[in-house]
Write a protein that holds these residues in place. Structure first.
Motif, PDB file in Angstrom:
ATOM      1  N   VAL A 166       0.866  -1.192   0.000  1.00  0.00           N
ATOM      2  CA  VAL A 166       0.000   0.000   0.000  1.00  0.00           C
ATOM      3  C   VAL A 166       0.893   1.229   0.000  1.00  0.00           C
ATOM      4  O   VAL A 166       1.716   1.409   0.905  1.00  0.00           O
ATOM      5  CB  VAL A 166      -0.931   0.021   1.228  1.00  0.00           C
ATOM      6  N   GLU A 167       0.741   2.054  -1.021  1.00  0.00           N
ATOM      7  CA  GLU A 167       1.566   3.256  -1.134  1.00  0.00           C
ATOM      8  C   GLU A 167       0.999   4.396  -0.286  1.00  0.00           C
ATOM      9  O   GLU A 167      -0.208   4.464  -0.035  1.00  0.00           O
ATOM     10  CB  GLU A 167       1.663   3.709  -2.592  1.00  0.00           C
ATOM     11  N   LEU A 168       1.869   5.289   0.142  1.00  0.00           N
ATOM     12  CA  LEU A 168       1.487   6.390   1.018  1.00  0.00           C
ATOM     13  C   LEU A 168       0.427   7.324   0.421  1.00  0.00           C
ATOM     14  O   LEU A 168      -0.494   7.732   1.141  1.00  0.00           O
ATOM     15  CB  LEU A 168       2.730   7.194   1.415  1.00  0.00           C
ATOM     16  N   PRO A 169       0.496   7.680  -0.878  1.00  0.00           N
ATOM     17  CA  PRO A 169      -0.496   8.622  -1.416  1.00  0.00           C
ATOM     18  C   PRO A 169      -1.944   8.178  -1.220  1.00  0.00           C
ATOM     19  O   PRO A 169      -2.770   8.946  -0.734  1.00  0.00           O
ATOM     20  CB  PRO A 169      -0.119   8.709  -2.899  1.00  0.00           C
ATOM     21  N   ILE A 170      -2.263   6.935  -1.574  1.00  0.00           N
ATOM     22  CA  ILE A 170      -3.645   6.501  -1.432  1.00  0.00           C
ATOM     23  C   ILE A 170      -4.001   6.293   0.039  1.00  0.00           C
ATOM     24  O   ILE A 170      -5.149   6.488   0.449  1.00  0.00           O
ATOM     25  CB  ILE A 170      -3.929   5.217  -2.249  1.00  0.00           C
ATOM     26  N   LEU A 171      -3.010   5.945   0.852  1.00  0.00           N
ATOM     27  CA  LEU A 171      -3.256   5.786   2.290  1.00  0.00           C
ATOM     28  C   LEU A 171      -3.646   7.129   2.898  1.00  0.00           C
ATOM     29  O   LEU A 171      -4.568   7.210   3.729  1.00  0.00           O
ATOM     30  CB  LEU A 171      -2.006   5.229   2.966  1.00  0.00           C
ATOM     31  N   LEU A 172      -2.971   8.198   2.478  1.00  0.00           N
ATOM     32  CA  LEU A 172      -3.308   9.534   2.970  1.00  0.00           C
ATOM     33  C   LEU A 172      -4.704   9.951   2.507  1.00  0.00           C
ATOM     34  O   LEU A 172      -5.519  10.416   3.308  1.00  0.00           O
ATOM     35  CB  LEU A 172      -2.282  10.559   2.470  1.00  0.00           C
ATOM     36  N   ALA A 173      -4.975   9.790   1.208  1.00  0.00           N
ATOM     37  CA  ALA A 173      -6.261  10.216   0.655  1.00  0.00           C
ATOM     38  C   ALA A 173      -7.427   9.483   1.310  1.00  0.00           C
ATOM     39  O   ALA A 173      -8.418  10.096   1.723  1.00  0.00           O
ATOM     40  CB  ALA A 173      -6.280   9.990  -0.858  1.00  0.00           C
ATOM     41  N   PRO A 308      -2.446  14.256  -2.368  1.00  0.00           N
ATOM     42  CA  PRO A 308      -1.652  13.031  -2.531  1.00  0.00           C
ATOM     43  C   PRO A 308      -1.463  12.607  -3.982  1.00  0.00           C
ATOM     44  O   PRO A 308      -0.560  11.815  -4.274  1.00  0.00           O
ATOM     45  CB  PRO A 308      -2.467  11.987  -1.750  1.00  0.00           C
ATOM     46  N   CYS A 309      -2.286  13.131  -4.897  1.00  0.00           N
ATOM     47  CA  CYS A 309      -2.115  12.815  -6.320  1.00  0.00           C
ATOM     48  C   CYS A 309      -0.851  13.459  -6.883  1.00  0.00           C
ATOM     49  O   CYS A 309      -0.337  13.009  -7.917  1.00  0.00           O
ATOM     50  CB  CYS A 309      -3.325  13.297  -7.119  1.00  0.00           C
ATOM     51  N   GLY A 310      -0.356  14.509  -6.215  1.00  0.00           N
ATOM     52  CA  GLY A 310       0.845  15.172  -6.692  1.00  0.00           C
ATOM     53  C   GLY A 310       0.637  15.795  -8.059  1.00  0.00           C
ATOM     54  O   GLY A 310      -0.403  16.387  -8.340  1.00  0.00           O
ATOM     55  N   TYR A 311       1.643  15.639  -8.924  1.00  0.00           N
ATOM     56  CA  TYR A 311       1.561  16.162 -10.287  1.00  0.00           C
ATOM     57  C   TYR A 311       0.730  15.181 -11.098  1.00  0.00           C
ATOM     58  O   TYR A 311       1.202  14.134 -11.529  1.00  0.00           O
ATOM     59  CB  TYR A 311       2.949  16.322 -10.890  1.00  0.00           C
ATOM     60  N   ALA A 312      -0.535  15.508 -11.287  1.00  0.00           N
ATOM     61  CA  ALA A 312      -1.488  14.580 -11.903  1.00  0.00           C
ATOM     62  C   ALA A 312      -2.374  15.328 -12.886  1.00  0.00           C
ATOM     63  O   ALA A 312      -2.411  16.562 -12.905  1.00  0.00           O
ATOM     64  CB  ALA A 312      -2.336  13.916 -10.815  1.00  0.00           C
TER      65      ALA A 312
END
Length: 362
Positions: A166-173, A308-312
């Motif tokens: 599980v990556e941090l970006p989706i965990l945060l969102a 958390p999506c960053g540059y998207a």
């Protein structure tokens, strides 16, 4: 890989829709039953225009915990269904929710003796009840709890696609959004004094917003994150968390101050007697920052959910963009309504609190 283009092109079969519809109907029935059996304290609502006050059973938090207990019992022990099945059957559930929103709107339109397209859209009754349920408050259960379950399903699908990691970006969102819903139900009492509950009629506009828009549109960023393995730098991660915390503090405390002022106008705010304009318009606490400080909290939270999506692609920030447009439009409507209601008091209030949403900017 799951991409926005693929999701946009989904065309569920009749069988998919029927299966999802039966599951969605079961979800609605279970939530309705839990409204009556889960313990919760009684709360007397804000006086309505006719002077009446409705009694609400505030058991939403306990109901959500019950739903989550069942969800995790299934994931780790029962294995009746896959934790990712909502995302995998997204189109079927989306169609089912739309059909239910339309059907309920028609039922309430007939029940309220509606006679025009406008009455269908905005509603004919303020607080319609069916089978003992306050339909307006009940609608927030499948909306908010469905939102939580869809988030958990996204997390499970991400883990599945990412070989168990599980990556941090989706965990945060996902974490940000689920915490927001937990907080909402913990402070469920505050919802009973909002404009939506005390003044807006319950028609297709609100029904669609609850049953369809909240769970399915608020999670748009997750479609980008579900199959993404991009990493966030430590400074950007800390910034994202700081934005969320700031938004939450402003959102929660401003709404708390407003709610308490409505029920106890003399209650101290930040240790001091509240300052007002004409004894009706609060200018203490966060309400001295701007006339709609709670919207600032909403907007900041919405931005944090997307960060958390960053540059998207732009669509990954759909929720924040939509919310900005919505709240600016709503603020304009609020200003017009309040100016008509409070007249010269509102003029004095605007001089005292010159900014609308963002202090020093707008």
């Amino acid at each position: 890989m799951l991409t926005f283009d693929k999701i946009s092109a989904l065309k569920p079969s009749v069988e998919d829709v029927l299966q999802a519809a039966s599951q969605y109907a079961g979800f609605l029935v279970i939530l309705a039953a839990l409204c009556f059996v889960v313990p919760g304290r009684k709360h007397l609502g804000t006086p309505l225009k006719d002077g009446s006050r409705l009694t609400y059973s505030l058991n939403g938090f306990n109901t959500l915990l019950t739903i989550l207990a069942f969800w995790f019992a299934n994931v780790y022990h029962l294995h009746w269904f896959s934790a990712s099945f909502i995302v995998e059957n997204f189109a079927g559930f989306f169609v089912s929710a739309n059909l239910w929103a339309l059907l309920l709107s028609v039922v309430l339109f007939i029940k309220g003796a509606g006679s025009s397209v406008k009455s269908f859209v905005v509603g004919t009754e303020l607080n319609p009840r069916l089978l003992g349920l306050d339909m307006k408050m009940y609608a927030l259960r499948p909306a908010m709890m469905g939102w939580v379950l869809l988030n958990l399903s996204f997390l499970a699908k991400h883990q599945q696609l990412n070989h168990g990691a599980v990556e941090l970006p989706i965990l945060l969102a996902v974490g940000f959004q689920i915490f927001y819903v937990l907080d909402y139900f913990w402070f469920e009492e505050f919802m009973t004094s909002t404009w939506d509950i005390v003044a807006e009629h319950f028609g297709y506009m609100l029904i669609f917003g609850d049953y369809v828009f909240i769970p399915f549109a608020f999670t748009v960023a997750n479609w980008y994150l579900v199959d993404s393995t991009h990493q966030l730098s430590l400074p950007y991660t800390l910034l994202t968390i700081a934005v969320y915390v700031f938004g939450y503090v402003v959102f929660r405390i401003s709404n708390y101050q407003k709610h308490m002022f409505k029920h106890d106008p003399k209650r101290p705010i930040w240790g001091k007697a509240p300052q007002t304009v004409g004894g009706k318009l609060l200018v203490s606490g966060f309400w001295g920052w701007a006339r709609h400080t709670n919207y600032l909290g909403d907007l900041t939270l919405g931005l944090a959910w997307c960060m958390p999506c960053g540059y998207a692609p732009v669509w990954a920030y759909f929720y924040f963009i939509y919310l900005t447009i919505l709240l600016v439009q709503r603020e304009t409507r609020d200003e017009r309504r309040c100016r008509e209601k409070y007249k010269e008091l509102w003029t004095a209030y605007c001089k005292k609190v010159p900014y609308r949403i963002v202090p020093g900017v707008y």
